[in-house]
Motif scaffolding. Sequence first.
Motif, PDB file in Angstrom:
ATOM      1  N   GLY B  31       0.794  -1.223   0.000  1.00  0.00           N
ATOM      2  CA  GLY B  31       0.000   0.000   0.000  1.00  0.00           C
ATOM      3  C   GLY B  31       0.829   1.277   0.000  1.00  0.00           C
ATOM      4  N   GLN B  32       2.152   1.133   0.091  1.00  0.00           N
ATOM      5  CA  GLN B  32       3.018   2.312   0.142  1.00  0.00           C
ATOM      6  C   GLN B  32       3.243   2.874  -1.264  1.00  0.00           C
ATOM      7  OE1 GLN B  32       6.751   1.410   2.062  1.00  0.00           O
ATOM      8  NE2 GLN B  32       7.760   3.243   1.272  1.00  0.00           N
ATOM      9  N   PRO B  33       3.111   4.203  -1.429  1.00  0.00           N
ATOM     10  CA  PRO B  33       3.449   4.779  -2.735  1.00  0.00           C
ATOM     11  C   PRO B  33       4.955   4.655  -2.968  1.00  0.00           C
ATOM     12  CG  PRO B  33       2.172   6.325  -1.400  1.00  0.00           C
ATOM     13  CD  PRO B  33       2.627   5.218  -0.496  1.00  0.00           C
ATOM     14  N   VAL B  34       5.328   4.104  -4.120  1.00  0.00           N
ATOM     15  CA  VAL B  34       6.759   3.883  -4.368  1.00  0.00           C
ATOM     16  C   VAL B  34       7.294   4.707  -5.526  1.00  0.00           C
ATOM     17  CG1 VAL B  34       6.846   1.586  -3.338  1.00  0.00           C
ATOM     18  CG2 VAL B  34       6.243   1.824  -5.750  1.00  0.00           C
ATOM     19  N   CYS B  35       6.415   5.178  -6.405  1.00  0.00           N
ATOM     20  CA  CYS B  35       6.899   6.017  -7.496  1.00  0.00           C
ATOM     21  C   CYS B  35       5.773   6.913  -8.006  1.00  0.00           C
ATOM     22  CB  CYS B  35       7.476   5.171  -8.636  1.00  0.00           C
ATOM     23  SG  CYS B  35       6.264   4.150  -9.496  1.00  0.00           S
ATOM     24  N   VAL B  36       6.149   7.871  -8.840  1.00  0.00           N
ATOM     25  CA  VAL B  36       5.180   8.794  -9.424  1.00  0.00           C
ATOM     26  C   VAL B  36       5.247   8.656 -10.941  1.00  0.00           C
ATOM     27  CG1 VAL B  36       4.458  11.205  -9.656  1.00  0.00           C
ATOM     28  CG2 VAL B  36       5.484  10.414  -7.516  1.00  0.00           C
ATOM     29  N   VAL B  37       4.089   8.513 -11.571  1.00  0.00           N
ATOM     30  CA  VAL B  37       4.038   8.501 -13.039  1.00  0.00           C
ATOM     31  C   VAL B  37       3.085   9.585 -13.510  1.00  0.00           C
ATOM     32  CG1 VAL B  37       4.562   6.042 -13.220  1.00  0.00           C
ATOM     33  CG2 VAL B  37       2.176   6.774 -13.140  1.00  0.00           C
ATOM     34  N   GLU B  38       3.360  10.103 -14.693  1.00  0.00           N
ATOM     35  CA  GLU B  38       2.481  11.107 -15.299  1.00  0.00           C
ATOM     36  C   GLU B  38       1.575  10.385 -16.285  1.00  0.00           C
ATOM     37  OE1 GLU B  38       2.662  14.475 -14.627  1.00  0.00           O
ATOM     38  OE2 GLU B  38       1.013  14.947 -15.994  1.00  0.00           O
ATOM     39  N   THR B  39       0.260  10.531 -16.095  1.00  0.00           N
ATOM     40  CA  THR B  39      -0.689   9.848 -16.976  1.00  0.00           C
ATOM     41  C   THR B  39      -1.632  10.871 -17.580  1.00  0.00           C
ATOM     42  OG1 THR B  39      -2.480   9.550 -15.402  1.00  0.00           O
ATOM     43  CG2 THR B  39      -0.686   7.965 -15.295  1.00  0.00           C
ATOM     44  N   GLN B  40      -2.583  10.352 -18.343  1.00  0.00           N
ATOM     45  CA  GLN B  40      -3.619  11.212 -18.911  1.00  0.00           C
ATOM     46  C   GLN B  40      -4.392  11.913 -17.810  1.00  0.00           C
ATOM     47  OE1 GLN B  40      -5.399   7.858 -20.725  1.00  0.00           O
ATOM     48  NE2 GLN B  40      -4.859   8.480 -22.792  1.00  0.00           N
ATOM     49  N   LYS B  41      -4.380  11.335 -16.624  1.00  0.00           N
ATOM     50  CA  LYS B  41      -5.152  11.915 -15.524  1.00  0.00           C
ATOM     51  C   LYS B  41      -4.273  12.720 -14.584  1.00  0.00           C
ATOM     52  CE  LYS B  41      -8.570   8.335 -15.951  1.00  0.00           C
ATOM     53  NZ  LYS B  41      -9.151   7.122 -15.430  1.00  0.00           N
ATOM     54  N   GLY B  42      -3.107  13.087 -15.029  1.00  0.00           N
ATOM     55  CA  GLY B  42      -2.208  13.859 -14.188  1.00  0.00           C
ATOM     56  C   GLY B  42      -1.185  12.968 -13.516  1.00  0.00           C
ATOM     57  N   ALA B  43      -0.416  13.553 -12.598  1.00  0.00           N
ATOM     58  CA  ALA B  43       0.615  12.794 -11.894  1.00  0.00           C
ATOM     59  C   ALA B  43      -0.046  11.910 -10.847  1.00  0.00           C
ATOM     60  CB  ALA B  43       1.599  13.749 -11.238  1.00  0.00           C
ATOM     61  N   ILE B  44       0.339  10.642 -10.842  1.00  0.00           N
ATOM     62  CA  ILE B  44      -0.272   9.683  -9.931  1.00  0.00           C
ATOM     63  C   ILE B  44       0.831   8.975  -9.145  1.00  0.00           C
ATOM     64  CG2 ILE B  44      -1.716   7.620  -9.752  1.00  0.00           C
ATOM     65  CD1 ILE B  44      -3.214   9.946 -10.994  1.00  0.00           C
ATOM     66  N   GLU B  45       0.626   8.868  -7.829  1.00  0.00           N
ATOM     67  CA  GLU B  45       1.541   8.072  -7.012  1.00  0.00           C
ATOM     68  C   GLU B  45       1.125   6.612  -7.116  1.00  0.00           C
ATOM     69  OE1 GLU B  45       1.502   9.515  -3.022  1.00  0.00           O
ATOM     70  OE2 GLU B  45       2.609  11.333  -3.522  1.00  0.00           O
ATOM     71  N   VAL B  46       2.054   5.754  -7.506  1.00  0.00           N
ATOM     72  CA  VAL B  46       1.719   4.342  -7.675  1.00  0.00           C
ATOM     73  C   VAL B  46       2.102   3.586  -6.409  1.00  0.00           C
ATOM     74  CG1 VAL B  46       2.040   2.278  -9.059  1.00  0.00           C
ATOM     75  CG2 VAL B  46       2.110   4.525 -10.144  1.00  0.00           C
ATOM     76  N   GLU B  47       1.132   2.848  -5.866  1.00  0.00           N
ATOM     77  CA  GLU B  47       1.379   2.084  -4.654  1.00  0.00           C
ATOM     78  C   GLU B  47       1.804   0.664  -5.003  1.00  0.00           C
ATOM     79  OE1 GLU B  47      -2.381   3.403  -4.541  1.00  0.00           O
ATOM     80  OE2 GLU B  47      -2.473   3.891  -2.402  1.00  0.00           O
ATOM     81  N   ILE B  48       2.527   0.067  -4.077  1.00  0.00           N
ATOM     82  CA  ILE B  48       2.933  -1.322  -4.279  1.00  0.00           C
ATOM     83  C   ILE B  48       1.988  -2.211  -3.482  1.00  0.00           C
ATOM     84  CG2 ILE B  48       4.578  -1.474  -2.337  1.00  0.00           C
ATOM     85  CD1 ILE B  48       6.431  -2.759  -4.695  1.00  0.00           C
ATOM     86  N   TRP B  49       1.732  -3.419  -4.004  1.00  0.00           N
ATOM     87  CA  TRP B  49       0.738  -4.264  -3.362  1.00  0.00           C
ATOM     88  C   TRP B  49       1.347  -5.486  -2.723  1.00  0.00           C
ATOM     89  CZ3 TRP B  49      -3.138  -1.836  -1.822  1.00  0.00           C
ATOM     90  CH2 TRP B  49      -3.545  -0.712  -2.508  1.00  0.00           C
ATOM     91  N   GLN B  50       2.627  -5.411  -2.467  1.00  0.00           N
ATOM     92  CA  GLN B  50       3.295  -6.527  -1.826  1.00  0.00           C
ATOM     93  C   GLN B  50       4.394  -5.948  -0.946  1.00  0.00           C
ATOM     94  OE1 GLN B  50       3.587  -9.757  -4.323  1.00  0.00           O
ATOM     95  NE2 GLN B  50       3.825 -11.001  -2.517  1.00  0.00           N
ATOM     96  N   SER B  51       4.471  -6.390   0.269  1.00  0.00           N
ATOM     97  CA  SER B  51       5.556  -5.942   1.138  1.00  0.00           C
ATOM     98  C   SER B  51       6.829  -6.679   0.771  1.00  0.00           C
ATOM     99  CB  SER B  51       5.203  -6.221   2.601  1.00  0.00           C
ATOM    100  OG  SER B  51       4.015  -5.557   2.937  1.00  0.00           O
ATOM    101  N   GLY B  52       7.957  -6.026   0.958  1.00  0.00           N
ATOM    102  CA  GLY B  52       9.219  -6.678   0.644  1.00  0.00           C
ATOM    103  C   GLY B  52      10.358  -5.687   0.667  1.00  0.00           C
ATOM    104  N   THR B  53      11.430  -6.055  -0.034  1.00  0.00           N
ATOM    105  CA  THR B  53      12.616  -5.214  -0.090  1.00  0.00           C
ATOM    106  C   THR B  53      12.923  -4.898  -1.550  1.00  0.00           C
ATOM    107  OG1 THR B  53      13.453  -6.350   1.855  1.00  0.00           O
ATOM    108  CG2 THR B  53      15.031  -5.026   0.610  1.00  0.00           C
ATOM    109  N   VAL B  54      13.163  -3.621  -1.826  1.00  0.00           N
ATOM    110  CA  VAL B  54      13.483  -3.209  -3.188  1.00  0.00           C
ATOM    111  C   VAL B  54      14.872  -3.717  -3.547  1.00  0.00           C
ATOM    112  CG1 VAL B  54      13.812  -1.231  -4.714  1.00  0.00           C
ATOM    113  CG2 VAL B  54      12.074  -1.142  -2.920  1.00  0.00           C
ATOM    114  N   ARG B  55      14.994  -4.420  -4.674  1.00  0.00           N
ATOM    115  CA  ARG B  55      16.292  -4.915  -5.106  1.00  0.00           C
ATOM    116  C   ARG B  55      16.896  -4.018  -6.189  1.00  0.00           C
ATOM    117  NH1 ARG B  55      18.078  -6.346  -1.211  1.00  0.00           N
ATOM    118  NH2 ARG B  55      17.292  -8.164  -0.119  1.00  0.00           N
TER     119      ARG B  55
END
Lengths: 83, 389
Positions: B31-55
């Motif tokens: 559920g944590q926002p991990v990145c921001v992308v720009e879409t047709q609907k504006g800038a959106i924070e994308v959440e991750i749906w799995q807990s873990g460690t970024v590699r």
Amino acid sequence: MSGRDEAGLREALVASLQEVAPELDPVALRADRPLRQQLDIDSFDFLRVLEALQRRTGIEVPEAAYPAFDTLDGALTWLLAQV
Amino acid sequence: MDFTLPSLGADMESATFVQWLVEPGQRVARGQPVCVVETQKGAIEVEIWQSGTVRELFATPGASLPVGAVLARLEADAEVESPPATPPVAGAPLVSIAPNVVTGVPFARGDSAGEPARPRASPSARRRAAELGLDLAGLAGTGPGGVVSLADVERAAGAPAPAALPVSGPQAMRAAIAAAMTRSKREIPHYYLGHHIRVDRALDWMEHHNRSCPLEERLLFAAVCLRAVALALREVPELNGHHVDGAFRPGEGIHVGVAVALRGGGLIAPGIRDVDRLSMGALMSRLKDLLGRARDGQLRSSELTSPTITVTSLGELGVDTVYGVIHPPQVAIVGLGRVAPQPWVAAGQVIAARVMHTTLSADHRVSDGLRGARFLAHLDALLQDPEAL
């Protein structure tokens, strides 16, 4: 916090409006015409303007005073009566 | 596991990567926002749906990426491989992979077991293939991981690929609205109901509340109506959910999308989760937060994909009635018109009453007018007893 004289209150009011409507041009704004129509603000925007105004002046606008805020002139008159 | 770019709406093809909010080696929670992308609907924070460690982080700022592109690699926690605590209806993990449900496209993840094996394709590719009568299984995908893209379908059909649409900006927003609404009008057999609701009691109650509380606790009538809509939906659950792959999937909660007009033009309808379970004060706080972020272009991915119904309120602009167009894959939209004083007959007397014309547009594949009428009648009854909201 802005000054509590007319110029200071006017400045605070315009700045509060600009927080919600960044495209606002203070020169083109008609002080005697309805703000909501000129700035295309809805009740949510209006609430945000009042919150910004409270932050800037310390004055909390009660709901009973909302009609005064139809125009810039009306709002300034009401604000001046509070200080 | 791979963290891929989710589809944030039925008609999203790609996005421009803006920035990472995490670093390699960092722990991330579901559920944590991990990145921001720009879409047709504006800038959106994308959440991750799995807990873990970024590699590893693959996406770089400025890159234009198709839906399904691998953004990062994650070492997932072991325990999250188990199903969510509250298994959503029909075995579809509606919460954890909401974007998949929205588009019906299984992405490259391990948790889509149980679904029939389908060729991986972008939503528009799938739709275009259906229009052309092409079998996706016979197409070679050139997208990431072999995903069949719209261009692949057009190539197979011998048709020239349409010019790429702009990824962001007002033109892109208009294109996104056009695509979603065209799909809605093509696929959803709408029926429309209207009902005049007297709102004196609800307004009196709200105004009384607002008189005696500080600015930050004041309610907007929209919040009162949202709460009433959510409670009324409990009685008529067939208006709340998604229609996906030919079947209705009831919402696993009542997540109400709020249509927000953006100052630059355009429209977006991000959602508030579990509106029926929030207190009025909490709902108002969420609404203010959501509207503020929608207008500042700071929404999160789950807010765009989670709504199970939408409420549109054009009343403030002075129109008496709004008949909404359903936002696929949702199956209903509630329209709130202007609150205006009107002649009203009560106990044989004509009086002046404050009245709101309320409408329902709903999907005939899922419900009938009788159930829709029941919803509006229930909404009416709830607004007559505002203390109970």
